[in-house]
Design an enzyme around this catalytic site. Sequence first.
Site, PDB file in Angstrom:
ATOM      1  N   CYS A  82       0.879  -1.175   0.000  1.00 40.35           N
ATOM      2  CA  CYS A  82       0.000   0.000   0.000  1.00 40.35           C
ATOM      3  C   CYS A  82       0.905   1.209   0.000  1.00 40.35           C
ATOM      4  O   CYS A  82       1.711   1.385   0.933  1.00 40.35           O
ATOM      5  CB  CYS A  82      -0.916   0.011   1.224  1.00 40.35           C
ATOM      6  N   CYS A 193      -0.033   3.665  -6.596  1.00 41.55           N
ATOM      7  CA  CYS A 193      -1.097   3.191  -5.702  1.00 41.55           C
ATOM      8  C   CYS A 193      -1.305   1.749  -6.093  1.00 41.55           C
ATOM      9  O   CYS A 193      -1.425   1.450  -7.293  1.00 41.55           O
ATOM     10  CB  CYS A 193      -2.376   4.005  -5.882  1.00 41.55           C
TER      11      CYS A 193
END
Length: 233
Positions: A82, A193
């Site tokens: 993440c 991302c």
Amino acid sequence: MRMLGVLGGMGPLASAEFMKALTLETPAERDQDHVPAILWSDPRVPDRTAARKHGGEDPLPWLLRGIRGLEAAGCGAIAIPCNTAHGWFAEMQAATSLPILHIVDAAAADLRRQGVTSGRIGLMGTTATLDMRLYQERLGIECITPGDALMQSHVMPAVGLVKANRVAEAYAPLAEVARRLRAEGADAVVLGCTEIPLGVAAGPALEFPVVDTVAALARAAIAWALAERDRAG
């Protein structure tokens, strides 16, 4: 070889894709050649963008809970698939003696692998990742980012589509933004991302170098594991 700890669940599909990449990228002939790993997938971690941008619940206690669980399981290093969670990297690293593999360093290594060492880099990510300048201050290459309008109309809705398991619908807006960054002079585009590579992979391949940060982090984890194996003899 010690276990790799994977602090995931942010989101769950990106974590599953990381585990898939970890398997597919490992040079292996049999089960025993693969990287032993434990996935701590906790989707209850509060939203990282909401925490940074809108005063939402702090995810750090949840991140530290996962780190403690991975420590207790005997892991030797931690990977976090993440990007936005790396806004708390310093606090997480200070809370553990285990090395945490930084996703921006993994992306930089992947750029070098693709022969991109200078010029301008297109950077896509959540609004929080871009605002925290996680890549701009660590990557060492000039970054071009989407404007606010594109972030609100294309990037963030597409990230939400992936999180909602509507992955195919995310392709068109993400590909459009990546191509716009390329048109602005980007030599490569970093998909900063871990939902974005999933959306981009749902359609035709882009015509220029991109960095899939899920796969890049998996390669960094494999490099750590192979070095551990060599040290163990």
